[in-house]
Design an enzyme around this catalytic site. Sequence first.
Site, PDB file in Angstrom:
ATOM      1  N   LYS A 229      65.210  44.609  48.078  1.00 32.50           N
ATOM      2  CA  LYS A 229      65.298  43.215  47.645  1.00 32.50           C
ATOM      3  C   LYS A 229      65.982  42.311  48.663  1.00 32.50           C
ATOM      4  O   LYS A 229      66.683  42.763  49.565  1.00 32.50           O
ATOM      5  CB  LYS A 229      65.955  43.127  46.262  1.00 32.50           C
ATOM      6  CG  LYS A 229      64.943  43.523  45.177  1.00 32.50           C
ATOM      7  CD  LYS A 229      65.453  43.390  43.768  1.00 32.50           C
ATOM      8  CE  LYS A 229      64.331  43.830  42.810  1.00 32.50           C
ATOM      9  NZ  LYS A 229      64.787  43.924  41.418  1.00 32.50           N
ATOM     10  N   ARG A 264      66.070  52.540  40.140  1.00 30.40           N
ATOM     11  CA  ARG A 264      64.652  52.219  40.325  1.00 30.40           C
ATOM     12  C   ARG A 264      64.431  51.917  41.804  1.00 30.40           C
ATOM     13  O   ARG A 264      65.056  51.017  42.354  1.00 30.40           O
ATOM     14  CB  ARG A 264      64.303  51.008  39.468  1.00 30.40           C
ATOM     15  CG  ARG A 264      62.848  50.542  39.590  1.00 30.40           C
ATOM     16  CD  ARG A 264      62.627  49.304  38.721  1.00 30.40           C
ATOM     17  NE  ARG A 264      61.264  48.813  38.790  1.00 30.40           N
ATOM     18  CZ  ARG A 264      60.826  47.989  39.729  1.00 30.40           C
ATOM     19  NH1 ARG A 264      61.633  47.562  40.669  1.00 30.40           N
ATOM     20  NH2 ARG A 264      59.575  47.576  39.721  1.00 30.40           N
TER      21      ARG A 264
HETATM   22  C1  7PM Z   1      58.321  40.644  44.166  1.00 27.58           C
HETATM   23  C2  7PM Z   1      59.619  40.354  43.737  1.00 27.58           C
HETATM   24  C3  7PM Z   1      57.729  41.837  43.827  1.00 27.58           C
HETATM   25  C4  7PM Z   1      60.304  41.251  42.960  1.00 27.58           C
HETATM   26  C5  7PM Z   1      58.422  42.748  43.066  1.00 27.58           C
HETATM   27  C6  7PM Z   1      59.700  42.430  42.635  1.00 27.58           C
HETATM   28  C7  7PM Z   1      62.876  45.136  38.594  1.00 27.58           C
HETATM   29  C8  7PM Z   1      61.903  45.483  37.660  1.00 27.58           C
HETATM   30  C9  7PM Z   1      60.991  44.431  39.313  1.00 27.58           C
HETATM   31  C10 7PM Z   1      64.237  45.479  38.333  1.00 27.58           C
HETATM   32  C11 7PM Z   1      63.452  46.459  36.287  1.00 27.58           C
HETATM   33  C12 7PM Z   1      60.655  44.671  42.634  1.00 27.58           C
HETATM   34  C13 7PM Z   1      60.497  43.396  41.842  1.00 27.58           C
HETATM   35  N1  7PM Z   1      62.284  44.496  39.639  1.00 27.58           N
HETATM   36  N2  7PM Z   1      62.182  46.135  36.527  1.00 27.58           N
HETATM   37  N3  7PM Z   1      60.725  45.042  38.137  1.00 27.58           N
HETATM   38  N4  7PM Z   1      64.469  46.141  37.163  1.00 27.58           N
HETATM   39  N5  7PM Z   1      63.776  47.108  35.160  1.00 27.58           N
HETATM   40  O1  7PM Z   1      61.358  44.598  43.671  1.00 27.58           O
HETATM   41  O2  7PM Z   1      65.180  45.191  39.082  1.00 27.58           O
HETATM   42  O3  7PM Z   1      60.065  45.704  42.314  1.00 27.58           O
HETATM   43  S1  7PM Z   1      59.757  43.692  40.262  1.00 27.58           S
END
Ligand code: 7PM
Length: 286
Positions: A229, A264
Amino acid sequence: MKLHPLPQQTLDCGHIKLDLSRPQVMGILNVTPDSFSDGGRFTDLSTAITQAESMLIGGASILDIGGESTRPDAMPVSAQEELDRVIPLVEALNQRFDTILSIDTSSPEVFKAAAHAGATIWNDVRALTRPNALTVAAELDLPVILMHMRGEPATMNSLAIYDDVTQDVQNELSIRLEAALAAGVRRENIILDMGFGFAKNTTQSLKLLDELWQLNDLCFPLLMGISRKRVLGEIMGGAAVDERLYAGLAAAMLAVQQGVSIIRTHDVRATVEMLMVYTHVQNEGH
Ligand code: 7PM
């Protein structure tokens, strides 16, 4: 730092029981063509299956399947489109592997269909706020991840204003928690997530990472997702997405030391190796 023991040490995921007395790894399997770090390479079913297999060999105990990208500039995806992306993959994975599948969706329709195809955890970044989500979660009686965010991915950055980020996240999570319990979701099925990258700037994310342990006051298992991130890129002066692995591992170590049960991540093998240090120190250290 005070870590109360969790009241519950296992998560009931259909016929698989997940041991939460040691940290577990959830591998991210994205099937969205615009997913930010995998560039849509896993859209194809057989590629996704290969990727899933390597995450399982790497030591993942959960595979998280997302059909809708939550990135701020993502196009909204219809439930039908999400179903078309997610259901064939859930069926294929369920046929080949005996593992826990979680679905990263806010749509009750999508999760219900995925649950019928064999998924057992509902990962909802919107914490069951969509119409009918609470009812469906209570009916299905499966584990749900309630994540903290504000607004919608498109507007959340303007809502990153907190008195005290950790306390505000705790209060706002407890509101969703109470809503879930009131709708009939069983306490044993709830997992909480502080939502890194969702309505938090870098300073707030770092404070939250330092104070995560306070969320143990809520007495639920915690999950955290910080893999690749932006905050990690920013503290390294603008590191690209593929240069954030080591920082992500350090952040995950800080989190498990503060009581987080599930990490995760995109980088399963590296995270599992990092956690071996933690687990062995816990069991055999003096
Ligand atoms: C763009 C920006 C693409 C952010 C994908 C993301 C989380 C999640 C996501 C989290 C839980 C990523 C995120 N982040 N579910 N889904 N916790 N529970 O980096 O932090 O995968 S999407």
